[in-house]
Design an enzyme around this catalytic site. Sequence first.
Site, PDB file in Angstrom:
ATOM      1  N   ILE A 165      -7.257   7.515  -1.154  1.00 25.87           N
ATOM      2  CA  ILE A 165      -7.128   6.055  -1.159  1.00 25.87           C
ATOM      3  C   ILE A 165      -7.961   5.565   0.016  1.00 25.87           C
ATOM      4  O   ILE A 165      -7.849   6.081   1.135  1.00 25.87           O
ATOM      5  CB  ILE A 165      -5.655   5.603  -1.055  1.00 25.87           C
ATOM      6  CG1 ILE A 165      -5.543   4.079  -1.037  1.00 25.87           C
ATOM      7  CG2 ILE A 165      -4.954   6.209   0.139  1.00 25.87           C
ATOM      8  CD1 ILE A 165      -4.097   3.584  -1.113  1.00 25.87           C
ATOM      9  N   SER A 166      -8.823   4.593  -0.247  1.00 30.54           N
ATOM     10  CA  SER A 166      -9.798   4.179   0.773  1.00 30.54           C
ATOM     11  C   SER A 166      -9.124   3.527   1.976  1.00 30.54           C
ATOM     12  O   SER A 166      -8.030   2.974   1.896  1.00 30.54           O
ATOM     13  CB  SER A 166     -10.796   3.187   0.168  1.00 30.54           C
ATOM     14  OG  SER A 166     -11.617   3.809  -0.778  1.00 30.54           O
ATOM     15  N   GLN A 167      -9.839   3.601   3.084  1.00 28.74           N
ATOM     16  CA  GLN A 167      -9.443   2.923   4.318  1.00 28.74           C
ATOM     17  C   GLN A 167      -9.288   1.423   4.043  1.00 28.74           C
ATOM     18  O   GLN A 167     -10.143   0.815   3.376  1.00 28.74           O
ATOM     19  CB  GLN A 167     -10.540   3.178   5.335  1.00 28.74           C
ATOM     20  CG  GLN A 167     -10.360   2.589   6.694  1.00 28.74           C
ATOM     21  CD  GLN A 167     -11.590   2.854   7.568  1.00 28.74           C
ATOM     22  OE1 GLN A 167     -12.534   3.522   7.140  1.00 28.74           O
ATOM     23  NE2 GLN A 167     -11.556   2.329   8.763  1.00 28.74           N
ATOM     24  N   ARG A 190       0.823  -1.220   0.000  1.00 20.48           N
ATOM     25  CA  ARG A 190       0.000   0.000   0.000  1.00 20.48           C
ATOM     26  C   ARG A 190       0.852   1.263   0.000  1.00 20.48           C
ATOM     27  O   ARG A 190       0.406   2.305  -0.487  1.00 20.48           O
ATOM     28  CB  ARG A 190      -0.939  -0.019   1.218  1.00 20.48           C
ATOM     29  CG  ARG A 190      -2.026   1.078   1.176  1.00 20.48           C
ATOM     30  CD  ARG A 190      -3.046   0.885   2.290  1.00 20.48           C
ATOM     31  NE  ARG A 190      -4.168   1.824   2.208  1.00 20.48           N
ATOM     32  CZ  ARG A 190      -4.370   2.820   3.050  1.00 20.48           C
ATOM     33  NH1 ARG A 190      -3.553   2.993   4.075  1.00 20.48           N
ATOM     34  NH2 ARG A 190      -5.402   3.640   2.908  1.00 20.48           N
TER      35      ARG A 190
END
EC number: 2.1.1.77
Length: 218
Positions: free
Chosen positions: A60-62, A34
Site C-alpha cells: 500500500i503506497s505511502q 487507511r
Amino acid sequence: MTSGAARKIRLLMLLRRQGVTDVNVLRAIELIPRELFVPRLFRDQAYEDTALPIGHGQTISQPQVVGLMTQALELTDRHKVLEIGTGSGYQAAILAKIARRVYTIERHRPLAQEAEQRFTALRLHNMTARVGDGIKGWPEAAPFERILVTAGCIGNPPHGLVEQLAVGGVMVIPLGPDHRALNVVRIRRDEDGLKREVLWPVRFVPLLPDIAPETISA
C-alpha cells in the site's frame, strides 16, 4: 480524541507540509480509514507516512505518494477514472470520494477480492473492480477523463492506456528508463496530441502484464 484520530490529524498536517494542498484530496484521505486497508500486523502504522506490505509482493503506497498523485490528476466530481493496480484498494477508495466513477484493475485475484470487500464495507458504490491485465486497460468503458497507474512502467506508457485517455484528459503514471529511475509523469491529451510533464522521483512495484498466477501469500 482517540489516539487513532490524533495520528490521522498528524498525518494530514504532514501531508500539507509535503505539498498536498487540494482540499478535496485531504478530505478524502481524512474520510477513508487507511487502517482497513493494511494487514492487522501493521495497523498501528496505518497513519505513518510509509508504504506497508500487503502480500503477493505488493504494497500500500505511502500516504504522501497517494496524496500527491491524486492531486496531480486535477480530479473533480465530473470525471470518470481508470486506476491500474488496485492493490489494497486504498488509492481507489480515495479516488471514489472525489470522482464521479472509478474503474480499477488488479492482476492479483486475492488482492482484488479483498479490495472489493472493503469497497462494499465502506459503501463505495461508484466503483467497479475486476481482475485483469492493466496494461490493456478497460476498453469497453473508455474513454476516461483521468487514468492513474500505480505501478512503474519502463519507457513509454502502454499504448492501450493512451488510446483510452479522453481528449482533454490527464494520465498520471510512474515512468523511467528502468525501475531504479522512475518519475511520476503527468500526460495531458489534447487535440494536438500528448504533452508530458515530469513531476517528481518515485519508487513503485513494476507494471506487469497478464493475470498473476495464484500463489499462497507470504
